[in-house]
Design a protein around this motif. Sequence first.
Motif, PDB file in Angstrom:
ATOM      1  N   ALA A 245       6.924   4.713   1.518  1.00 39.96           N
ATOM      2  CA  ALA A 245       6.461   6.045   1.912  1.00 39.96           C
ATOM      3  C   ALA A 245       6.796   6.311   3.375  1.00 39.96           C
ATOM      4  O   ALA A 245       7.095   5.373   4.130  1.00 39.96           O
ATOM      5  CB  ALA A 245       4.953   6.155   1.700  1.00 39.96           C
TER       6      ALA A 245
ATOM      7  N   ALA B 238       1.406   5.631  -1.931  1.00 40.98           N
ATOM      8  CA  ALA B 238       0.841   6.509  -0.900  1.00 40.98           C
ATOM      9  C   ALA B 238       1.731   7.714  -0.639  1.00 40.98           C
ATOM     10  O   ALA B 238       2.948   7.653  -0.826  1.00 40.98           O
ATOM     11  CB  ALA B 238       0.641   5.729   0.399  1.00 40.98           C
TER      12      ALA B 238
ATOM     13  N   GLU C 224       0.824  -1.208   0.000  1.00 40.88           N
ATOM     14  CA  GLU C 224       0.000   0.000   0.000  1.00 40.88           C
ATOM     15  C   GLU C 224       0.860   1.260   0.000  1.00 40.88           C
ATOM     16  O   GLU C 224       0.467   2.300  -0.525  1.00 40.88           O
ATOM     17  CB  GLU C 224      -0.912   0.015   1.233  1.00 40.88           C
ATOM     18  CG  GLU C 224      -2.093  -0.929   1.162  1.00 40.88           C
ATOM     19  CD  GLU C 224      -3.164  -0.420   0.215  1.00 40.88           C
ATOM     20  OE1 GLU C 224      -3.434   0.800   0.211  1.00 40.88           O
ATOM     21  OE2 GLU C 224      -3.743  -1.248  -0.514  1.00 40.88           O
ATOM     22  N   SER C 225       2.029   1.182   0.590  1.00 42.74           N
ATOM     23  CA  SER C 225       2.883   2.361   0.714  1.00 42.74           C
ATOM     24  C   SER C 225       3.482   2.806  -0.613  1.00 42.74           C
ATOM     25  O   SER C 225       3.932   3.949  -0.746  1.00 42.74           O
ATOM     26  CB  SER C 225       4.018   2.091   1.715  1.00 42.74           C
ATOM     27  OG  SER C 225       5.031   1.264   1.151  1.00 42.74           O
TER      28      SER C 225
ATOM     29  N   ALA D 233       8.622   0.099   4.330  1.00 42.36           N
ATOM     30  CA  ALA D 233       7.693   0.869   3.498  1.00 42.36           C
ATOM     31  C   ALA D 233       8.421   1.861   2.604  1.00 42.36           C
ATOM     32  O   ALA D 233       9.468   2.398   2.953  1.00 42.36           O
ATOM     33  CB  ALA D 233       6.685   1.604   4.383  1.00 42.36           C
TER      34      ALA D 233
ATOM     35  N   SER E 207       1.831   8.835   2.450  1.00 40.81           N
ATOM     36  CA  SER E 207       2.346   8.351   3.733  1.00 40.81           C
ATOM     37  C   SER E 207       1.430   7.255   4.233  1.00 40.81           C
ATOM     38  O   SER E 207       0.297   7.107   3.766  1.00 40.81           O
ATOM     39  CB  SER E 207       2.444   9.493   4.760  1.00 40.81           C
ATOM     40  OG  SER E 207       1.230  10.209   4.843  1.00 40.81           O
ATOM     41  N   LEU E 208       1.920   6.486   5.191  1.00 37.02           N
ATOM     42  CA  LEU E 208       1.184   5.373   5.769  1.00 37.02           C
ATOM     43  C   LEU E 208       1.137   5.584   7.270  1.00 37.02           C
ATOM     44  O   LEU E 208       2.174   5.802   7.906  1.00 37.02           O
ATOM     45  CB  LEU E 208       1.900   4.057   5.439  1.00 37.02           C
ATOM     46  CG  LEU E 208       1.293   2.747   5.910  1.00 37.02           C
ATOM     47  CD1 LEU E 208      -0.075   2.525   5.278  1.00 37.02           C
ATOM     48  CD2 LEU E 208       2.220   1.587   5.533  1.00 37.02           C
TER      49      LEU E 208
ATOM     50  N   VAL F 162       6.277   6.516   7.163  1.00 38.16           N
ATOM     51  CA  VAL F 162       5.385   5.782   8.061  1.00 38.16           C
ATOM     52  C   VAL F 162       5.245   6.577   9.351  1.00 38.16           C
ATOM     53  O   VAL F 162       6.250   6.882  10.000  1.00 38.16           O
ATOM     54  CB  VAL F 162       5.917   4.370   8.361  1.00 38.16           C
ATOM     55  CG1 VAL F 162       5.029   3.669   9.396  1.00 38.16           C
ATOM     56  CG2 VAL F 162       5.990   3.557   7.085  1.00 38.16           C
TER      57      VAL F 162
END
Length: 284
Positions: free
Chosen positions: A132, A101, A97-98, A130, A103-104, A134
């Motif tokens: 992005a 994105a 997902e990152s 990740a 950010s996560l 986190v």
Amino acid sequence: MGGQIVVAVDGSAPATAAVEWAAADAARRGLDLRIVHVRGPGGTDDPARALATAAALAVQAGRTGQAGRAGQAGQTRPVGVTTEALAGNVVDTLVAESLAADSLVLGARGLGGFTGMQAGSVSVAVAGHAAAPVVVVRTPPQGRHDRVVVGFDGSGHARTAMEYAVEQARARRARLHVVSAWQIPVSSPYAAAYGSLIEVMQDADRQAHGHVVPWRQANPDLVISEEQPCEHPVSALVRAAGTADLVVVGARGLGGFAAAVLGSVGHGVLHHAACPVAVVRPRF
């Protein structure tokens, strides 16, 4: 940074705090919010209920964030909120997902966490892998300090962390405080190399200050303060976190091992800082 903010929920109290943080951040920065629930193999929790509750909370938190920015240019539309239930390994799914994105955002410890741990195994693992930034959130905000703290040692990871910290400080209209902690090398007799401890301290101060000067020049709209304590970076950042709304660290600094996906400083700050912590790595 573009895209949308992704926040993971599981019905736990830290996840609820993460949703509130993520929605407020989306409102401040003009981004949309994607709420995901990941059910691992054999999971028995109810994603529909957790997602519906989180979505309602996010809409309210987003409205509050919009109201707080009334009168500031460029921020008029409401935060768009979408939800999705996913299945698979939690860490792998969130790392995927990152990729797209901005950010996560995660709770510090979910329903499967251990009560003795400040940061759960999922949040630490995701922060280490990740793509992005986190952000790990422990509790709802307890008032505002209007201060963002960033750890900076001049490394590539630290520069990326500084960019994120500048963006956060500007969106919050907050002060940016740069912590450049240093320690005397145990293996190097400072008396022989520098002549005195005073010279060591002066040299460290000059180097750290020199790292910050270009950022201050490039961002004249921000109030940027700095400190160069002779202290372990984790201790210095955790202390600074006591009066901060967010602490930002690079995923790995100059002292990290190449094989370590999350450096010791990031790991230590995640476990001990009271405020939300953002772990940032360069995008490749």
